[in-house]
Design an enzyme around this catalytic site. Structure first.
Site, mmCIF file in Angstrom:
data_model
loop_
_atom_site.group_PDB
_atom_site.id
_atom_site.type_symbol
_atom_site.label_atom_id
_atom_site.label_comp_id
_atom_site.label_asym_id
_atom_site.label_seq_id
_atom_site.Cartn_x
_atom_site.Cartn_y
_atom_site.Cartn_z
ATOM 1 N N HIS A 284 6.865 -22.148 -14.307
ATOM 2 C CA HIS A 284 8.099 -23.296 -14.442
ATOM 3 C C HIS A 284 9.174 -23.283 -13.696
ATOM 4 O O HIS A 284 9.917 -22.610 -13.936
ATOM 5 C CB HIS A 284 8.323 -24.270 -15.634
ATOM 6 N N ASP A 325 2.023 -26.461 -20.950
ATOM 7 C CA ASP A 325 0.496 -26.955 -20.911
ATOM 8 C C ASP A 325 -0.233 -26.206 -21.495
ATOM 9 O O ASP A 325 -1.941 -27.166 -21.766
ATOM 10 C CB ASP A 325 0.082 -27.195 -19.058
#
Length: 382
Positions: A284, A325
């Site tokens: 990320h 996620d």
């Protein structure tokens, strides 16, 4: 992918170590532990070269603005949340710590700077819908067509209205069954017939409530800046959330799982890397040392075997750690939740953050109106 040592990165950038670390914490330079010495870090060569090039050339206003839109500097001041030191903070408080004990309603009170918040539905009955996102959009669209503009109305009035809009969204997505007067995480666990998942659902909702100026939140703030009804800002946020690069990123994880089940995790991941493709839900930009939201959630349950295999293989081959996620997809699988559970959790939780940002934007009384840098055909008067 090439990686540089700290001394190489510092030499290329011509900066002090604290500046290098600041660029890492802001997501501008990706870093990972040195496999030869875990006490040290390696820095992504491409990121260092990009920043070095920016430093060498004069940054025009247009360049600064363009970079700000794509994972750059914040484009709006906000006191609601931020990512700093690898952690997500809600009004100065660590979101992972809050997730240990708080409910989504308590986080709403914190982010809205309001009193007690509930999501109790209105008196009329609403069945549980087959397509929760569609149901939420319909409810918000109907309200947006008739609700008063937010511009010029007091914060107290808007907070009261926000509670009603939030309750309507939750009721639209979950229906108004026997658990309708309970906290949102209990209602979700009841709707999904998964009482054992109740605590994980609560934690996930808190961790997803806000995430600075993400795409859906920015969309909500742009709509709010026009003075539109609060429900219209919520609808803008929900529309942006449904994209595969945002709230529906879990679909890529589920697709990888299906491939891994058929071919093996090692083959599936190596095949993606051989094609020059990123591993879905690993890494990320804002968490160079790992998404703490994912770590906080994954620590609460035992993922299924295929998810463990994917995680171990991806971390070994890429050095990246799973993000939220992946955690949501693993949680959905682990507790036998509906396949769309990740985006439903996202939509309900992020509604709290959208409202906080809409309220903040209204207090600024300023239209968000960036300029475009024209790249079309030459202008002609003929």
């Amino acid at each position: 992918m090439a990686w540089l040592t700290a001394s190489q990165a510092l030499a290329a950038l011509g900066v002090q170590p604290q500046t290098l670390y600041a660029n890492v914490s802001r997501g501008r330079i990706q870093a990972k532990p040195d496999p030869q010495d875990p006490r040290r870090s390696l820095y992504k060569s491409e990121d260092v070269k990009r920043l070095a090039g920016r430093k060498a050339g004069r940054r025009t206003v247009a360049n600064v603005a363009a970079e700000a839109i794509g994972w750059g500097d914040p484009v709006l001041p906000s006191s609601i949340s931020t990512i700093a030191d690898g952690r997500l903070w809600y009004r100065g408080r660590d979101a992972s710590v809050l997730a240990a004990t708080s409910t989504l309603e308590e986080i709403a009170a914190l982010l809205w700077e309001a009193g007690e918040i509930t999501a109790s539905p209105s008196a009329h009955d609403m069945p549980r819908p087959a397509r929760p996102l569609e149901a939420a959009m319909i409810v918000l669209a109907r309200r947006a067509a008739t609700d008063l503009p937010a511009h010029g109305r007091s914060r107290a009035v808007l907070v009261a209205e926000a509670s009603g809009v939030f309750a309507d969204v939750v009721a639209a997505m979950l229906g108004t069954g026997s658990a309708a007067n309970h906290a949102v995480h209990i209602r979700l666990a009841h709707a999904w017939n998964a009482p054992e998942a109740e605590d994980c659902i609560r934690r996930a909702l808190v961790l997803l409530a806000d995430h600075e100026l993400n795409a859906s939140t920015f969309a909500a703030r742009v709509a709010a800046s026009t003075g539109a009804p609060l429900s219209a800002g919520m609808l803008a946020g929900l529309a942006a959330l449904t994209g595969p690069l945002h709230g529906e990123a879990y679909l890529s994880v589920q697709a990888l799982v299906r491939t891994a089940q058929a071919t093996g995790a090692g083959f599936a991941i190596r095949e993606l890397l051989a094609q020059g493709r990123a591993i879905p839900a690993f890494g990320h930009p804002l968490y160079p040392h790992g998404d703490r939201r994912a770590a906080a959630l994954l620590a609460q349950f035992e993922p299924g075997a295929i998810y463990r295999q994917i995680r171990e293989t991806a971390e070994m081959l890429t050095g990246e750690q799973p993000n939220i996620d992946f955690a949501l997809a693993a949680m959905t699988d682990g507790f036998g939740l509906p396949p769309s559970a990740p985006v439903i959790l996202f939509a309900i939780a992020r509604s709290v953050g959208w409202i906080a940002h809409i309220l903040e934007q209204q207090s600024m009384n300023q239209l968000i109106r960036p300029r475009a840098r024209y790249t079309g055909p030459p202008l002609s008067l003929s």
